[in-house]
Scaffold this motif. Structure first.
Motif, short mmCIF file in Angstrom:
data_model
loop_
_atom_site.label_atom_id
_atom_site.label_comp_id
_atom_site.label_asym_id
_atom_site.label_seq_id
_atom_site.Cartn_x
_atom_site.Cartn_y
_atom_site.Cartn_z
N GLU A 1 0.80 -1.23 0.00
CA GLU A 1 0.00 0.00 0.00
C GLU A 1 0.83 1.28 0.00
O GLU A 1 0.39 2.32 0.47
CB GLU A 1 -0.98 0.01 1.18
CG GLU A 1 -1.96 -1.15 1.15
CD GLU A 1 -2.95 -1.11 2.31
OE1 GLU A 1 -2.80 -0.26 3.21
OE2 GLU A 1 -3.88 -1.93 2.31
N LEU A 2 2.04 1.21 -0.54
CA LEU A 2 2.83 2.42 -0.73
C LEU A 2 2.65 2.93 -2.15
O LEU A 2 2.27 2.16 -3.06
CB LEU A 2 4.31 2.14 -0.47
CG LEU A 2 4.71 1.78 0.95
CD1 LEU A 2 6.20 1.47 1.00
CD2 LEU A 2 4.39 2.91 1.92
N SER A 3 2.91 4.22 -2.37
CA SER A 3 2.82 4.75 -3.72
C SER A 3 3.95 4.18 -4.58
O SER A 3 4.97 3.71 -4.08
CB SER A 3 2.92 6.28 -3.69
OG SER A 3 4.24 6.69 -3.37
N ILE A 4 3.76 4.24 -5.88
CA ILE A 4 4.77 3.77 -6.82
C ILE A 4 6.09 4.53 -6.60
O ILE A 4 7.17 3.93 -6.57
CB ILE A 4 4.29 3.97 -8.27
CG1 ILE A 4 3.11 3.05 -8.58
CG2 ILE A 4 5.43 3.74 -9.26
CD1 ILE A 4 3.45 1.59 -8.66
N GLU A 5 6.00 5.84 -6.43
CA GLU A 5 7.21 6.65 -6.25
C GLU A 5 7.94 6.28 -4.96
O GLU A 5 9.17 6.14 -4.95
CB GLU A 5 6.84 8.13 -6.24
CG GLU A 5 8.04 9.05 -6.18
CD GLU A 5 7.68 10.52 -6.30
OE1 GLU A 5 8.52 11.37 -5.95
OE2 GLU A 5 6.55 10.82 -6.74
N ALA B 1 9.59 2.79 -5.39
CA ALA B 1 10.73 2.83 -6.31
C ALA B 1 11.94 3.50 -5.65
O ALA B 1 13.08 3.04 -5.81
CB ALA B 1 10.36 3.58 -7.59
N GLN B 2 11.69 4.56 -4.90
CA GLN B 2 12.79 5.23 -4.21
C GLN B 2 13.45 4.30 -3.20
O GLN B 2 14.68 4.20 -3.13
CB GLN B 2 12.29 6.49 -3.50
CG GLN B 2 13.39 7.22 -2.73
CD GLN B 2 12.92 8.51 -2.08
OE1 GLN B 2 12.02 9.16 -2.57
NE2 GLN B 2 13.53 8.87 -0.97
N ALA B 3 12.64 3.60 -2.42
CA ALA B 3 13.18 2.71 -1.39
C ALA B 3 13.93 1.54 -2.02
O ALA B 3 14.98 1.12 -1.50
CB ALA B 3 12.06 2.20 -0.49
N VAL B 4 13.42 0.99 -3.11
CA VAL B 4 14.11 -0.12 -3.78
C VAL B 4 15.46 0.34 -4.33
O VAL B 4 16.48 -0.35 -4.19
CB VAL B 4 13.23 -0.70 -4.91
CG1 VAL B 4 14.04 -1.66 -5.79
CG2 VAL B 4 12.04 -1.44 -4.32
N ALA B 5 15.48 1.53 -4.95
CA ALA B 5 16.74 2.06 -5.49
C ALA B 5 17.75 2.31 -4.37
O ALA B 5 18.92 1.90 -4.47
CB ALA B 5 16.47 3.35 -6.27
N GLU B 6 17.31 2.96 -3.29
CA GLU B 6 18.21 3.22 -2.16
C GLU B 6 18.79 1.93 -1.60
O GLU B 6 20.01 1.78 -1.42
CB GLU B 6 17.46 3.95 -1.04
CG GLU B 6 17.23 5.42 -1.25
CD GLU B 6 16.52 6.02 -0.05
OE1 GLU B 6 16.93 5.75 1.09
OE2 GLU B 6 15.53 6.75 -0.26
N GLY B 7 17.89 0.99 -1.29
CA GLY B 7 18.32 -0.25 -0.66
C GLY B 7 19.26 -1.06 -1.55
O GLY B 7 20.27 -1.59 -1.07
N ALA C 1 6.24 8.13 -12.44
CA ALA C 1 6.35 8.19 -10.98
C ALA C 1 7.45 7.26 -10.49
O ALA C 1 8.22 7.60 -9.59
CB ALA C 1 5.01 7.82 -10.34
N ALA C 2 7.54 6.07 -11.09
CA ALA C 2 8.57 5.12 -10.69
C ALA C 2 9.97 5.66 -11.00
O ALA C 2 10.88 5.52 -10.19
CB ALA C 2 8.35 3.78 -11.39
N GLN C 3 10.12 6.27 -12.17
CA GLN C 3 11.43 6.81 -12.54
C GLN C 3 11.83 7.96 -11.62
O GLN C 3 12.99 8.09 -11.22
CB GLN C 3 11.43 7.28 -14.00
CG GLN C 3 12.81 7.62 -14.52
CD GLN C 3 13.75 6.42 -14.50
OE1 GLN C 3 13.46 5.37 -15.09
NE2 GLN C 3 14.89 6.55 -13.82
N GLN C 4 10.85 8.80 -11.27
CA GLN C 4 11.13 9.89 -10.35
C GLN C 4 11.59 9.36 -8.99
O GLN C 4 12.54 9.87 -8.40
CB GLN C 4 9.89 10.77 -10.18
CG GLN C 4 10.13 12.01 -9.34
CD GLN C 4 8.98 12.99 -9.38
OE1 GLN C 4 8.12 12.92 -10.27
NE2 GLN C 4 8.93 13.91 -8.44
N GLY C 5 10.92 8.33 -8.52
CA GLY C 5 11.32 7.71 -7.26
C GLY C 5 12.69 7.08 -7.35
O GLY C 5 13.51 7.22 -6.43
N ALA C 6 12.96 6.38 -8.45
CA ALA C 6 14.26 5.73 -8.62
C ALA C 6 15.39 6.75 -8.68
O ALA C 6 16.46 6.55 -8.09
CB ALA C 6 14.26 4.87 -9.88
N ASP C 7 15.15 7.86 -9.37
CA ASP C 7 16.16 8.91 -9.46
C ASP C 7 16.44 9.52 -8.08
O ASP C 7 17.60 9.80 -7.74
CB ASP C 7 15.72 10.00 -10.43
CG ASP C 7 15.71 9.53 -11.89
OD1 ASP C 7 16.32 8.48 -12.18
OD2 ASP C 7 15.08 10.21 -12.72
#
Length: 375
Positions: A119-123, A126-132, A168-174
């Motif tokens: 239940e988290l947003s896509i952004e 994606a940010q948490a996956v990229a960081e981790g 949204a996913a790309q923004q989170g990943a960046d």
């Protein structure tokens, strides 16, 4: 490692390894269920046999044998659903990336942990996956002279089922990649030996990242600190032959009048003997890391510049050694900070608050909405 977002279904990926997840005590759902069905129930069999429960940090590897294009399936446990949050995602992504590295997988693909049942947003996911993923693969080589291992994986694809969620996913990943780069910079400085990571070296790093991401940088040397009457900082520094530095990084200086101002101030003791309040030998071995607060400020400012936050942010990093010598300050001395307040020295091993005292006085000139000091 290069991170990018692609549309599609994870079971269609031809990566060296795909990554799926499972909550503790749950049955496969969403993308994990789709992979399980493609593997004729192999994931379900793993759960049924008791070999995989979804416990946090648990990892298992399945080999599809041409049932799907990917060469391997990495299963990672998310732990209890009720304890799920972004920190769980970071740890899960890190464990998966480390397993992929152990398997020598070059190209990996993953679902977004938490974007469905979490239940988290896509952004956010994606940010948490990229960081981790990036921080899980951090490996300090520094001054080692042996051959550096090949960095693996070289790429991570965030597979997004709904193509409309790609931006949204790309923004989170960046964002995750920018934050991870700042953390890695801080880790590098903390890991450096103290004969390299001096106040001057930290100032050099600050100047380099300022040029890269468009920050204003100013570095005060001893004479400038004397002119500002930074007696607390200079008292700590006076026992060392290594000269101090007061590092100032600023993001969006030209918009300071229209934006909220935030100041970050970090302790930068590049080696702390404790001074005449000498540390015991058991503690001395980690004292090169006493500059981590200032390192965190420099790393944070690097990330802030990369993210181009809509704030006026100032990073202050007072840096000095705390040594013993004929010029070192002593217990029972009284020194005067840059705001005119006198300080009696009860312990020379309380040097961090001395550096931060003058840094916080300096911070006041920016009229900040908030100050974060990091010791």
């Amino acid at each position: 490692m290069d991170i990018k977002t692609i549309p599609g279904a994870i079971q269609a990926s031809d990566a060296d390894a795909i990554i799926v997840n499972l909550f503790e005590g749950a049955q496969p759902g969403g993308a994990t269920k789709a992979v399980d069905q493609s593997l004729a129930g192999a994931i379900g069999d793993l759960i049924e046999s008791g070999d995989f429960s979804g416990k946090a940090g648990q990892v298992a590897v399945l080999y599809p044998r041409d049932a799907i294009p990917a060469r391997r399936v990495i299963m990672v446990g998310l732990g209890p659903r009720e304890e799920f949050n972004v920190d769980v995602i970071r740890r899960t992504a890190a464990r998966a990336a480390q397993k992929a590295r152990d398997l020598k997988a070059e190209r990996t693909a993953t679902i977004l942990h938490g974007a469905g049942a979490g239940e988290l947003s896509i952004e956010e996911a994606a940010q948490a996956v990229a960081e981790g993923s990036l921080l899980g693969l951090y490996d300090y080589r520094g001054q080692k002279t042996d051959d550096r291992p090949e960095p693996r994986p070289t790429s991570l694809e965030l597979v997004i089922f709904n193509e409309g969620d790609i931006p949204a996913a790309q923004q989170g990943a960046d964002a995750g990649a920018a934050i991870a780069a700042g953390v890695a910079l801080t880790r590098d400085m903390v890991n450096l030996p103290p004969n390299i990571c001096t106040p001057a070296y930290m100032a050099q790093v600050a100047a380099e990242i300022a040029e890269e991401v468009g920050l204003r940088v100013e570095v005060l040397e001893r004479k400038q600190m004397e002119a500002l009457k930074m007696g607390a900082l200079l008292a700590v520094a006076q026992g060392s032959d290594t000269p101090p530095r007061f590092i100032i990084l600023e993001h969006n200086r030209e918009r300071a009048s229209e934006l909220d101002s935030i100041v970050l101030a970090g302790k930068g003791v590049t080696f702390d003997t404790g001074g005449y309040s000498l540390k015991p030998k058991e503690s001395m071995g980690t004292m090169k890391a006493d500059m981590a607060g200032a390192g965190a400020v420099i790393g944070a400012m690097y990330a802030i510049g990369k993210l181009n936050l809509n704030l006026h942010v100032v990073g202050l990093a007072p840096a000095a050694d705390n040594m013993i010598g004929s010029h070192a300050y002593r217990p029972q001395e009284v020194v005067t900070a840059s705001n005119g307040v006198t300080i009696e020295i009860n312990s020379t091993d309380a040097e961090g608050r001395m550096l931060l005292a003058d840094a916080l006085v300096y911070a006041a000139r920016f009229r900040p909405a908030a100050v974060v000091d990091i010791a």
